[in-house]
Design an enzyme around this catalytic site. Structure first.
Site, PDB file in Angstrom:
ATOM      1  N   LYS A  16       0.845  -1.207   0.000  1.00  0.00           N
ATOM      2  CA  LYS A  16       0.000   0.000   0.000  1.00  0.00           C
ATOM      3  C   LYS A  16       0.878   1.254   0.000  1.00  0.00           C
ATOM      4  CE  LYS A  16      -0.433  -0.290   5.016  1.00  0.00           C
ATOM      5  NZ  LYS A  16      -1.113   0.211   6.163  1.00  0.00           N
ATOM      6  N   TYR A  44      15.373  30.723   5.308  1.00  0.00           N
ATOM      7  CA  TYR A  44      14.239  31.461   5.886  1.00  0.00           C
ATOM      8  C   TYR A  44      14.369  31.588   7.395  1.00  0.00           C
ATOM      9  CZ  TYR A  44      11.614  30.908   1.512  1.00  0.00           C
ATOM     10  OH  TYR A  44      11.195  30.958   0.209  1.00  0.00           O
TER      11      TYR A  44
HETATM   12  C1  LIG Z   1      -3.992  -4.227   8.417  1.00  0.00           C
HETATM   13  C2  LIG Z   1      -2.520  -4.166   8.195  1.00  0.00           C
HETATM   14  N1  LIG Z   1      -1.826  -5.309   8.132  1.00  0.00           N
HETATM   15  C3  LIG Z   1      -0.484  -5.327   7.933  1.00  0.00           C
HETATM   16  C4  LIG Z   1       0.226  -4.144   7.785  1.00  0.00           C
HETATM   17  C5  LIG Z   1       1.709  -4.190   7.584  1.00  0.00           C
HETATM   18  O1  LIG Z   1       2.397  -3.661   8.696  1.00  0.00           O
HETATM   19  P1  LIG Z   1       3.977  -3.566   8.745  1.00  0.00           P
HETATM   20  O2  LIG Z   1       4.381  -2.553   7.749  1.00  0.00           O
HETATM   21  O3  LIG Z   1       4.267  -3.150  10.133  1.00  0.00           O
HETATM   22  O4  LIG Z   1       4.506  -4.920   8.427  1.00  0.00           O
HETATM   23  C6  LIG Z   1      -0.463  -2.934   7.855  1.00  0.00           C
HETATM   24  C7  LIG Z   1       0.273  -1.667   7.733  1.00  0.00           C
HETATM   25  O5  LIG Z   1       0.111  -0.719   8.415  1.00  0.00           O
HETATM   26  C8  LIG Z   1      -1.873  -2.941   8.065  1.00  0.00           C
HETATM   27  O6  LIG Z   1      -2.570  -1.800   8.129  1.00  0.00           O
END
Ligand SMILES: Cc1ncc(COP(=O)(O)O)c(C=O)c1O
Length: 372
Positions: free
Chosen positions: A36, A263
């Site tokens: 993601k 700045y």
């Molecule tokens: C529901 C869920 N599962 C897994 C993960 C993966 O987490 P990580 O990056 O700590 O492995 C996330 C990321 O935030 C998540 O929201």
């Protein structure tokens, strides 16, 4: 080639990190790699392919648009959209096709209707909120009731049961074991009714912290990118940071005592010195909070960032004697010789986490992916 602002992503590191995570898992446990937010800033399609080459079985994203993008690039393995979805997005996810998560009866009914009318089989995971306090139902009876709706719907398939941990990264805390116990108890009940379901809970810190959180599949993001799940040293954990951030010295000027940079005049030379201007700034995601609070590597040496981070530039104190020249490479994240600047170091300086450092790099930073 020297560029204004470029993030190099080592796809071989992504592959190897998947292997490193796999080494934590029992043989049958599946690895779902979380890509993601543009793979935490690393480039979702490229990283998804590298992760699959490295042994990932599943992929996960937060939004339907992210799932559609991966499918558009011909990525075929099972794909889970983990986020809360509008009915429209849920329907588009089923059509992508991608798995979705449900915990409300009304949502499950809407999924059933959407799958019927779209002529697809919608794949659904049930989410129990075992203590994250964000998404999912807190009520085990409701989780079972939603599972029943899914299982009975003609065009839905009950695929998974999941939860998410709030404190897996807080090593030694007692909330993670409490959540794990609550979820494990429920898994027993759920499996008695639906034995074929894929149970998944652990994120990266959970995966490294406790093998009893692995169930049938782990969902790892941050560790895949070689970022440390506990904000410590990823390399010491056998993970290889995949991303390095590079810019160049745009100018070197002499400053007399009292002359200021940037700045607000937040820094002024205490002694005659040379100052380099590096053309990267908060418009690139190089956070303004690094004002007078970060180092940059040039020629394998650390130099302090001085003055206020602006949208397009930062300034660095080179000291009174320097052989740094305009055109020299500057490394903001990564190693050079014996020195390295990690996302964990940077996060620690500004009271955030390594996730936010790489996710925050803006689209203006060109990504360059190197093949394994
Ligand atoms: C529901 C869920 N599962 C897994 C993960 C993966 O987490 P990580 O990056 O700590 O492995 C996330 C990321 O935030 C998540 O929201």
């Amino acid at each position: 080639m020297i560029e204004r602002a470029v993030a190099h992503i080592d796809l071989g590191a992504i592959e190897r990190n998947c292997g490193r995570i796999r080494a934590e898992l029992r043989g049958k446990t599946k690895l779902c790699v979380v890509v993601k937010a543009n793979a935490y800033g690393h480039g979702d399609t490229w990283c998804a392919k590298a992760a699959l080459a490295g042994g990932a079985d599943w992929l996960a994203v937060a939004t339907t648009a992210e799932a559609v993008e991966l499918r558009r690039h011909g990525i075929e393995p099972p794909l889970l959209v983990m986020g809360a979805l509008t009915f429209e997005d849920a329907r588009a996810a089923l059509e992508a096709p991608a798995d979705v998560v449900a915990w409300e009866p009304e949502f499950a009914e809407a999924l059933a209707a959407a799958a019927d009318s779209a002529g697809v089989t919608g794949r659904v995971h049930i989410k129990l909120d075992s203590g994250m306090g964000r998404l999912g139902t807190k009520d085990p009876e409701q989780a079972l009731a939603v599972a029943d709706i899914v299982a009975e719907a003609e065009h839905l398939e009950l695929v998974g049961l999941m939860t998410h941990f709030a404190t897996a990264d807080a090593q030694g805390d007692d909330y993670f074991p409490h959540q794990l116990r609550a979820f494990t108890d429920f898994v027993g009940r759920f499996r008695a009714r639906y034995p074929a379901v894929i149970v998944h809970a652990a994120n990266s810190p959970g995966t490294f912290r406790d093998a009893s959180s692995h169930f049938d599949m782990v969902r790892c993001g941050v560790a895949v990118y070689g970022l440390d799940p506990f904000q410590e040293d990823a390399q010491a954990r056998g993970l290889v940071p995949a991303l390095s951030l590079h810019s160049f010295v745009g100018a070197v000027r002499h400053f007399g005592q009292g002359e200021s940079a940037g700045y607000g005049r937040s820094w002024a030379a205490e002694r005659p010195t040379y100052v380099a201007t590096i053309p990267i700034g908060y418009g690139d995601g190089w956070r303004r909070a690094f004002t007078n609070n970060a180092d940059v590597l040039i020629g394998g040496r650390r130099y302090p960032l001085v003055g206020t981070v602006s949208m397009d530039n930062i300034t660095v104190d080179l000291g009174p004697d320097t052989d740094v020249q305009p055109g020299d490479e500057a490394i903001l994240i990564g190693g050079d010789g014996g020195e390295r600047i990690t996302a964990e170091e940077l996060a620690g300086r500004i009271d955030t986490i390594n996730y936010e450092i790489t996710c925050g790099l803006s689209p203006r930073v060109r990504r360059h992916w190197s093949s394994p």
